[in-house]
Design an enzyme around this catalytic site. Structure first.
Site, short mmCIF file in Angstrom:
data_model
loop_
_atom_site.label_atom_id
_atom_site.label_comp_id
_atom_site.label_asym_id
_atom_site.label_seq_id
_atom_site.Cartn_x
_atom_site.Cartn_y
_atom_site.Cartn_z
N CYS A 1 0.79 -1.24 -0.05
CA CYS A 1 -0.08 0.07 0.03
C CYS A 1 0.91 1.36 0.06
O CYS A 1 1.82 1.20 0.50
CB CYS A 1 -0.78 -0.08 1.46
SG CYS A 1 -1.81 -1.42 1.54
N LYS B 1 5.49 -4.48 -4.60
CA LYS B 1 7.17 -4.23 -4.83
C LYS B 1 7.83 -4.41 -3.76
O LYS B 1 8.78 -4.99 -3.33
CB LYS B 1 7.43 -2.70 -5.45
CG LYS B 1 8.88 -2.38 -5.54
CD LYS B 1 9.66 -3.08 -6.59
CE LYS B 1 11.08 -2.79 -6.44
NZ LYS B 1 11.75 -3.88 -7.33
N TRP C 1 -3.65 -2.33 -0.99
CA TRP C 1 -3.53 -3.64 -1.72
C TRP C 1 -4.22 -4.74 -0.79
O TRP C 1 -3.73 -4.62 0.66
CB TRP C 1 -1.95 -4.04 -1.54
CG TRP C 1 -1.35 -5.23 -2.36
CD1 TRP C 1 -1.49 -5.28 -3.68
CD2 TRP C 1 -1.10 -6.35 -2.01
NE1 TRP C 1 -0.83 -6.49 -4.09
CE2 TRP C 1 -0.59 -7.18 -3.17
CE3 TRP C 1 -0.97 -7.01 -0.75
CZ2 TRP C 1 0.03 -8.62 -3.05
CZ3 TRP C 1 -0.25 -8.28 -0.38
CH2 TRP C 1 -0.04 -9.05 -1.50
N GLU D 1 7.32 -14.42 -12.47
CA GLU D 1 6.59 -12.96 -11.82
C GLU D 1 6.02 -12.41 -12.93
O GLU D 1 4.99 -11.82 -12.64
CB GLU D 1 7.82 -12.33 -11.29
CG GLU D 1 8.06 -12.57 -10.00
CD GLU D 1 9.31 -11.41 -9.40
OE1 GLU D 1 10.26 -11.59 -9.93
OE2 GLU D 1 8.88 -10.76 -8.57
N GLU E 1 16.96 -17.56 -10.06
CA GLU E 1 16.68 -16.24 -10.13
C GLU E 1 15.72 -16.14 -11.59
O GLU E 1 14.59 -15.40 -11.81
CB GLU E 1 17.83 -15.20 -10.20
CG GLU E 1 17.84 -13.86 -10.45
CD GLU E 1 16.46 -13.35 -9.83
OE1 GLU E 1 16.09 -13.60 -8.90
OE2 GLU E 1 16.17 -11.93 -10.42
N ARG F 1 4.50 0.13 -6.42
CA ARG F 1 4.29 -0.92 -5.15
C ARG F 1 3.25 -1.88 -5.24
O ARG F 1 3.29 -2.88 -4.63
CB ARG F 1 4.30 -0.13 -3.90
CG ARG F 1 5.29 1.07 -3.90
CD ARG F 1 4.90 2.02 -2.55
NE ARG F 1 4.93 1.34 -1.24
CZ ARG F 1 5.84 1.25 -0.35
NH1 ARG F 1 7.12 1.49 -1.07
NH2 ARG F 1 5.88 0.77 0.68
C1 AGP Z 1 11.79 -9.92 -7.11
O1 AGP Z 1 11.77 -9.89 -8.44
C2 AGP Z 1 10.58 -10.00 -6.20
N1 AGP Z 1 9.67 -8.94 -6.60
C3 AGP Z 1 10.86 -10.34 -4.88
O2 AGP Z 1 11.17 -11.55 -4.71
C4 AGP Z 1 11.72 -9.43 -3.83
O3 AGP Z 1 13.19 -9.58 -4.21
C5 AGP Z 1 11.57 -9.77 -2.25
O4 AGP Z 1 10.37 -9.40 -2.02
C6 AGP Z 1 12.50 -9.14 -1.42
O5 AGP Z 1 12.51 -7.76 -1.51
P1 AGP Z 1 13.42 -6.77 -1.09
O6 AGP Z 1 14.76 -6.90 -1.74
O7 AGP Z 1 12.95 -5.30 -0.96
O8 AGP Z 1 13.66 -7.15 0.53
#
Ligand code: AGP
Length: 606
Positions: free
Chosen positions: A2, A601, A75, A489, A482, A27
Site C-alpha cells: 500500500c 514491490k 493492496w 513473476e 533467479e 508498489r
Molecule cells: C523480485 O523480483 C521480487 N519481486 C521479490 O522476490 C523481492 O526480491 C523480495 O520480495 C525481496 O524484496 P526486498 O529486496 O525489497 O527485500
C-alpha cells in the site's frame, strides 16, 4: 505494497495527492482513494477499485478543492477489493489512511458496539477507535496517541479531522513514513519517491513516533506525547530515475541501465591495479573482519537468490569462513544457532521487507553483528543494522527486481574480496575478481546491446509454452532460480528451477514437449556434466535453450553464446539475458510487466 500520501499547504491537495499516488503505483495496489477538506472545512471522499485512472474518473465528475488531504493505494489484506474497503476510511470526524495490519482489530471491533462499520477492514476499526477517544476536550493528536496504545500490529497512518482543518496527524510502527518539509507546505509519503520535485528536506519518522504536521512543518512526539528532537535529512534521488525515459516499461529501462547502476555500485570501492576492495560503512574493525568465521546471509525472493549466488564466491575466495544462506520468512521462526564470530548480511532492495526486518532484529537480539546490503536509502533496514552499505542501484520501480540483484551480488563480491584479503585467501583470484568487477559495467552494457534482439526473438518463439524448467550447476544454479522467478513473476509461466544434478532425482518426470528448458551452461569444470542433463531432456522431447559463455559444441534447440573474457562474473552477464527473456515473454503474452498481478514491490506485511 500500500502507498500513503498526505498534503497540507498552498497547492490544490487533489493534484499533489494524485501525482504522489501515481509515483507509488509501482508498489502494487488494487484500489485507491483520497479525502480532502475544502476551503469551508467540509470533507470530501473519493474512492475507486482498480487503477488510479479509475479514481480520476470519479474525481472528474466532482473535483475536490482545498489544500489539505490524504491519499492511499490499497493492496487488499483484510476484506476484498471493494470501494467500501478502499482507504481513506471515515468514522465520525476522523479520516484515516493506514499501511500495515492491526492484529487485534477483531477484539477492538467487538468493543466498539455503537459503530456501524461499512467495511471489512482493520483500518476502519482503527478510525473508529481514534474517533471514540476524540471528544470535545481532546485533540486529534491526543486521540490518536490514546488509540495507538490499544493497538497490536503494525501501522503507518495519516489522519485528519474537519475540527482541526490545518492539521495532519501521522504515526508509525513497522511501516515507513517520511515527512517532506517544503516552503509553506508539508507532505507525507510512505516512500520518498512521492516527495521528489516538492522538497529534498525530510524527517524519516521512527517506530513509536507520532507527528503533528501543518504547512509550517512538523512536531514529533513519542506515544506518551513527549516531544522528540528530529533532524531533517536530505532525500536522495532524481525525478528522471522514477520516469520511464523513453522506454516502454520500467522493467526494460532497469534491465538496460544496469551498466550505469553498477558504475555507482563500484564507484571508489575497487582498485583493479592493486586488487584491493573496500566497502565503507560496515563498522567492522580489521580484527572483527579477520575473526569472522560464520556468515549468515538473509533475504527473500530475488534478494535471497543474490545471497545464494554470492555464497559460492565467499566459499571460493575466503578460507575458514562458513557461509549459510537463509530465507527470512523461515529463519525468523527457526531455533537457529549462531557460533562465535558470526555476522549476518541482510539483503534487501526496499529495506522494508517485513520478514527480513524481523530476522535482522532477532539476530541482533542474539548478539551477532548485522550488516545491511540495501538499495533504498534511509529505509528501515538501513537504519536498524549495525553497519552496512548501500548498493546504489538507484530507484527500482518495476516490481520484478533486476538491477538491484546485479548490484547486490556485486556488492557482496566486493565484501568477499575484502574478506579474502584479511583471511589470507588466494590473492591472484582476488585480483582477477577486482579487474573483472571494474570491467563489469561495460561488459554488461555490451552484452545487453549485443544480445537484446536475440533474446526478444527467442522469447517470441517460446512465449506460447506454459511450462519451463531452468537448470544450472554451481553458480549457474542460483542463476537458474533467479531466472525462473523472473519468468514466473512477469509472464505467469509455470517455471521451476533445479540444480542440474537434481534432474534425475525427480523433475525429469515432468519433461515432455509442452515444456521448454532453459539451461545456463558455464564454461568450466562442470561443463560436461551440465550437458549430460541437457541431453536427457532433449531425449524426452523437451525444447532446450542454452545460455553460455562456452565456445564448444552444444547440442540444443537454441543457443545464445556470449562473447567475453570474463570468468568469475559470467553468471551476472548470463543473468541479464534471462532478464531480457522474461521481459519479452511477458510483453508477448500481453501482461502488465511493471505491475504483475498479485505482486507488490515491497512486502511490508508477513
Ligand atoms: C523480485 O523480483 C521480487 N519481486 C521479490 O522476490 C523481492 O526480491 C523480495 O520480495 C525481496 O524484496 P526486498 O529486496 O525489497 O527485500
Amino acid at each position: 505494497m500500500c502507498g500513503i500520501v498526505g498534503y497540507v499547504g498552498k497547492r490544490p491537495a487533489q493534484d499533489v495527492l494524485i501525482s504522489g499516488l501515481r509515483r507509488l503505483e509501482y508498489r502494487g495496489y488494487d484500489s485507491a482513494g483520497i479525502a480532502t477538506l475544502d476551503s469551508e472545512d467540509k470533507p470530501h471522499l473519493a474512492r475507486s477499485v482498480g487503477k488510479i485512472a479509475e479514481l480520476e474518473k470519479v474525481l472528474a465528475l466532482k473535483p475536490h478543492t482545498g489544500t489539505l488531504g490524504i491519499g492511499h493505494t490499497r493492496w487488499a489484506t483484510h476484506g476484498g477489493v471493494t470501494v467500501n474497503n478502499a482507504h481513506p476510511h471515515n468514522v465520525g470526524d476522523v479520516f484515516l489512511v493506514h499501511n500495515g495490519i492491526i492484529e487485534n482489530f477483531r477484539g477492538l471491533k467487538a468493543a466498539l458496539k455503537d459503530v456501524e462499520f461499512k467495511s471489512d477492514t482493520d483500518t476502519e476499526v482503527l478510525a473508529a477507535l481514534i474517533n471514540s477517544k476524540y471528544d470535545e476536550k481532546t485533540s486529534l493528536k491526543d486521540a490518536v496517541a490514546k488509540a495507538l496504545k490499544e493497538v497490536r500490529g503494525t501501522y503507518g497512518i495519516v489522519a485528519f479531522s474537519p475540527r482541526e482543518p490545518e492539521t495532519l496527524v501521522v504515526a508509525r510502527l513497522g511501516s515507513p513514513l517520511i515527512i517532506g518539509l517544503g516552503e509553506d507546505e508539508t507532505l507525507i509519503a510512505s516512500d520518498a519517491s512521492a516527495l521528489l520535485g516538492y522538497t529534498r528536506n525530510a524527517i524519516y519518522l521512527n517506530d513509536g513516533e507520532l507527528a503533528v504536521c501543518n504547512k509550517e512543518g512538523a512536531k514529533v512526539y513519542n506515544l506518551d506525547l513527549k516531544p522528540i528532537a528530529s533532524t531533517p535529512e536530505e532525500i536522495q534521488g532524481e525525478l528522471e530515475q522514477i520516469q520511464k525515459g523513453g522506454y516502454d516499461h520500467f522493467l526494460l529501462k532497469e534491465i538496460m541501465e544496469q551498466g550505469t547502476a553498477l558504475k555507482n555500485t563500484l564507484s571508489g570501492r575497487v582498485d583493479a591495479k592493486n586488487g584491493t576492495m573496500r566497502l565503507g560503512g560496515l563498522n567492522l574493525t580489521p580484527k572483527e573482519l579477520k575473526n569472522l568465521r560464520h556468515l549468515v546471509i538473509v533475504g527473500c525472493g530475488t534478494a535471497y537468490y543474490a545471497g545464494l549466488l554470492a555464497s559460492y564466491y565467499f566459499e571460493k575466495l575466503v578460507p575458514d569462513l562458513t557461509t549459510e544462506v537463509v530465507i527470512a520468512s523461515e529463519y525468523r521462526y527457526r531455533s537457529f544457532h549462531l557460533p562465535e564470530n558470526s555476522a549476518a548480511l541482510i539483503i534487501s532492495q526496499s529495506g522494508e521487507t517485513a520478514d527480513t526486518l524481523a530476522c535482522l532484529r532477532e539476530i541482533k537480539r542474539r548478539g551477532a553483528k548485522v550488516l545491511g546490503i540495501v538499495n533504498v536509502i534511509g529505509s528501515t533496514i538501513a537504519r536498524e543494522v549495525d553497519g552496512g552499505t548501500y548498493v546504489y542501484a538507484g530507484p527500482e520501480i518495476s516490481v520484478a527486481s533486476t538491477k538491484a540483484f546485479t548490484a547486490q551480488v556485486t556488492t557482496m563480491l566486493i565484501f568477499a574480496g575484502m574478506l579474502a584479503e584479511s583471511h589470507g585467501g588466494n590473492m591472484d583470484t582476488v585480483r582477477q575478481l577486482a579487474s573483472e568487477l571494474v570491467a563489469l559495467p561495460e561488459n554488461i552494457e555490451k552484452t545487453l546491446k549485443a544480445y537484446e534482439k536475440d533474446m526478444k526473438k527467442l522469447a517470441e518463439k517460446y512465449a506460447k509454452y506454459d511450462n519451463a524448467l531452468y537448470l544450472g550447476r554451481d553458480t549457474a544454479y542460483p542463476l537458474a532460480l533467479e531466472g525462473a522467478l523472473k519468468l514466473k513473476e512477469v509472464s505467469y509461466v509455470h517455471a521451476e528451477a533445479y540444480a542440474a544434478g537434481e534432474l534425475k532425482h525427480g523433475p525429469i518426470a515432468l519433461v515432455d514437449d509442452r515444456f521448454f528448458e532453459l539451461v545456463d551452461v558455464l564454461d568450466g569444470p562442470l561443463f560436461e556434466k551440465t550437458l549430460g542433463g541437457l541431453q536427457e531432456v532433449r531425449a524426452r522431447g523437451g525444447h532446450t535453450i542454452v545460455l553460455t559463455d562456452s565456445k564448444k559444441d552444444i547440442d540444443c534447440d537454441d543457443i545464445v553464446r556470449i562473447d567475453t573474457d570474463a570468468k568469475l562474473t559470467v553468471p551476472l552477464l548470463l543473468n541479464t539475458l534471462q532478464q531480457l527473456f522474461a521481459y519479452y515473454v511477458a510483453v508477448a503474452r500481453g501482461n502488465d510487466v511493471d505491475q504483475p498481478r498479485n505482486l507488490a514491490k515491497s512486502v511490508t506485511v508477513e
